[in-house]
Scaffold this active site. Structure first.
Site, PDB file in Angstrom:
ATOM      1  N   GLY A  45      35.749  48.105  40.623  1.00 51.31           N
ATOM      2  CA  GLY A  45      35.612  49.149  41.642  1.00 51.31           C
ATOM      3  C   GLY A  45      34.414  50.013  41.337  1.00 51.31           C
ATOM      4  N   SER A 117      32.922  43.503  36.383  1.00 51.96           N
ATOM      5  CA  SER A 117      32.246  44.350  37.360  1.00 51.96           C
ATOM      6  C   SER A 117      32.244  45.794  36.858  1.00 51.96           C
ATOM      7  CB  SER A 117      32.948  44.185  38.712  1.00 51.96           C
ATOM      8  OG  SER A 117      32.138  44.629  39.736  1.00 51.96           O
ATOM      9  N   TRP A 118      32.826  46.736  37.642  1.00 52.72           N
ATOM     10  CA  TRP A 118      32.928  48.101  37.084  1.00 52.72           C
ATOM     11  C   TRP A 118      33.653  48.077  35.752  1.00 52.72           C
ATOM     12  CZ3 TRP A 118      31.743  52.848  36.086  1.00 52.72           C
ATOM     13  CH2 TRP A 118      32.725  53.686  35.508  1.00 52.72           C
ATOM     14  N   ASP A 272      26.152  35.689  42.142  1.00 51.11           N
ATOM     15  CA  ASP A 272      26.810  36.993  42.267  1.00 51.11           C
ATOM     16  C   ASP A 272      25.910  37.899  43.105  1.00 51.11           C
ATOM     17  OD1 ASP A 272      28.488  39.158  39.863  1.00 51.11           O
ATOM     18  OD2 ASP A 272      27.688  39.637  41.860  1.00 51.11           O
ATOM     19  N   HIS A 300      30.666  36.619  42.536  1.00 52.27           N
ATOM     20  CA  HIS A 300      31.019  37.772  41.701  1.00 52.27           C
ATOM     21  C   HIS A 300      32.456  37.773  41.227  1.00 52.27           C
ATOM     22  CE1 HIS A 300      31.012  41.970  40.387  1.00 52.27           C
ATOM     23  NE2 HIS A 300      32.096  42.154  41.107  1.00 52.27           N
TER      24      HIS A 300
HETATM   25  C1  LIG Z   1      30.381  47.689  43.074  1.00 48.36           C
HETATM   26  N1  LIG Z   1      31.747  47.346  42.653  1.00 48.36           N
HETATM   27  C2  LIG Z   1      31.797  46.288  41.732  1.00 48.36           C
HETATM   28  C3  LIG Z   1      33.208  46.102  41.260  1.00 48.36           C
HETATM   29  O1  LIG Z   1      33.639  46.695  40.281  1.00 48.36           O
HETATM   30  C4  LIG Z   1      34.060  45.260  42.069  1.00 48.36           C
HETATM   31  N2  LIG Z   1      33.693  44.225  42.750  1.00 48.36           N
HETATM   32  N3  LIG Z   1      34.817  43.738  43.355  1.00 48.36           N
HETATM   33  C5  LIG Z   1      35.791  44.507  43.035  1.00 48.36           C
HETATM   34  C6  LIG Z   1      37.185  44.327  43.524  1.00 48.36           C
HETATM   35  C7  LIG Z   1      37.791  43.091  42.903  1.00 48.36           C
HETATM   36  C8  LIG Z   1      38.024  45.528  43.179  1.00 48.36           C
HETATM   37  C9  LIG Z   1      37.129  44.138  45.007  1.00 48.36           C
HETATM   38  O2  LIG Z   1      35.385  45.473  42.198  1.00 48.36           O
END
Ligand SMILES: CNCC(=O)c1nnc(C(C)(C)C)o1
Length: 320
Positions: A45, A117-118, A272, A300
């Site tokens: 997120g 990701s985050w 990604d 991603h």
């Molecule tokens: C910019 N947000 C990148 C991230 O953390 C992210 N990408 N997808 C997600 C979810 C799986 C929560 C949709 O989080």
């Protein structure tokens, strides 16, 4: 979503709400083997929350699996979609302190930190702040909130690959404000009128949910654009982005010396679009000691089969 590469579904054997201060409580759970190797899952997120399938990256015979919803999202309260949502006490420093408080309350000395990701940014920040608490790192879809990363995804870079979806994203914003989309969305996401913040949140979440997988995944989009989920996700993400995660530019990669000794695996999808490979490559070049795995047929999301296989391979290896 195909989860053939993952372990079978399991249920938690313990769960609760941890009081973390500032009027906040975070929802946590533990599954797998109570005497197993501790691991904590850091969701994306920010504001994405956890889901039951997140338990399945880890062998339940060999891992003590801890999931928690970061402040303001999932089952943690107060929810960032609530009318009186106040994100002053929702910052990277607060989340790092929450992780340490949870670790201590669970009686865990050291744990594997698994984040995508985050979650990869938070994992890097947490490990650099508390290296002695971390046994290994498993990172996916590397994101460090540098300006070039945010500008790629939210200011028009990724629009070159998804011009159709980008039109829906910018449609929420008057033309004269479209040169600074994150700020323009901030004004609308935090507007008190649901007729303003809900459509903005749905458009923000639809843009991300539609571009995190190599192939369209309507299930992800539907889940992410449910009103309360979308408002919390969009508000928390936007709040962190306007503040650049409270880091200086490049801080997480420059800080690798503090964690260079920690066994680590970096998993990155070649295609990604959300957190493009440039950041994973910069991290790899700064941290050659970490195993670097490029999945050539993935985007991603951790729901991509090739990403899941690489992540499970990493957690199996660390389980010995
Ligand atoms: C910019 N947000 C990148 C991230 O953390 C992210 N990408 N997808 C997600 C979810 C799986 C929560 C949709 O989080």
């Amino acid at each position: 979503m195909n989860t053939d590469a993952l372990y079978p579904p399991i249920e938690p054997y313990d769960s609760g709400m941890l009081i973390v201060g500032d009027g906040q409580r975070i929802a946590w759970e533990v599954s797998g083997n109570p005497d197993g190797k501790p691991v904590v899952f850091l969701h994306g997120g920010p504001g994405g929350g956890t889901a039951p399938w997140h338990r399945r990256f880890f062998d339940p015979e060999r891992y003590r699996i801890v999931l928690f919803d970061q402040r303001g999202c999932g089952r943690s309260v107060p929810h960032a979609s609530s009318p009186d949502a106040d994100l002053r006490f929702n910052t990277t420093a607060h989340l790092i302190a929450d992780i340490e408080l949870l670790r201590k309350n669970l009686g865990i000395a050291q744990w594997q930190v698994f984040g995508g990701s985050w979650g990869s940014a938070l994992a890097l920040a947490y490990a650099q702040a508390h290296p002695d608490s971390v046994s290994e790192l498993v990172l996916r879809g590397i994101f460090t909130l540098r300006r070039e990363e945010l500008e790629w995804f939210y200011e028009g870079g990724a629009a070159a690959l998804f011009p159709d979806l980008w039109e829906d994203f910018v449609a929420q914003i008057p033309i004269l404000e479209r040169n600074r989309m994150i700020e323009a969305y901030h004004r609308r996401l935090f507007d008190s009128d649901p007729a303003v913040h809900v459509p903005a949140a749905r458009a923000w979440s639809k843009w991300e949910g539609s571009t995190v997988t190599l192939r369209p995944d309507e299930e992800t989009v539907q889940r992410m654009t449910e009103d309360a989920t979308a408002v919390a996700f969009a508000r928390i993400e936007n709040h962190y982005f306007v503040n650049n995660g409270w880091w200086t530019q490049g801080q997480l990669i420059a800080g690798v010396d503090a964690i260079r000794h920690i066994p680590a695996v970096i998993v990155q999808g070649r295609y990604d679009v959300c957190t493009p490979m440039m950041t994973a490559w910069d991290l790899h070049r700064a941290w050659p000691q970490a195993e670097f795995v490029v999945v050539d047929d993935a985007g991603h999301s951790a729901s991509e089969p090739g990403i899941q296989q690489a992540l499970r391979r990493a957690t199996d290896a660390f389980a010995g």
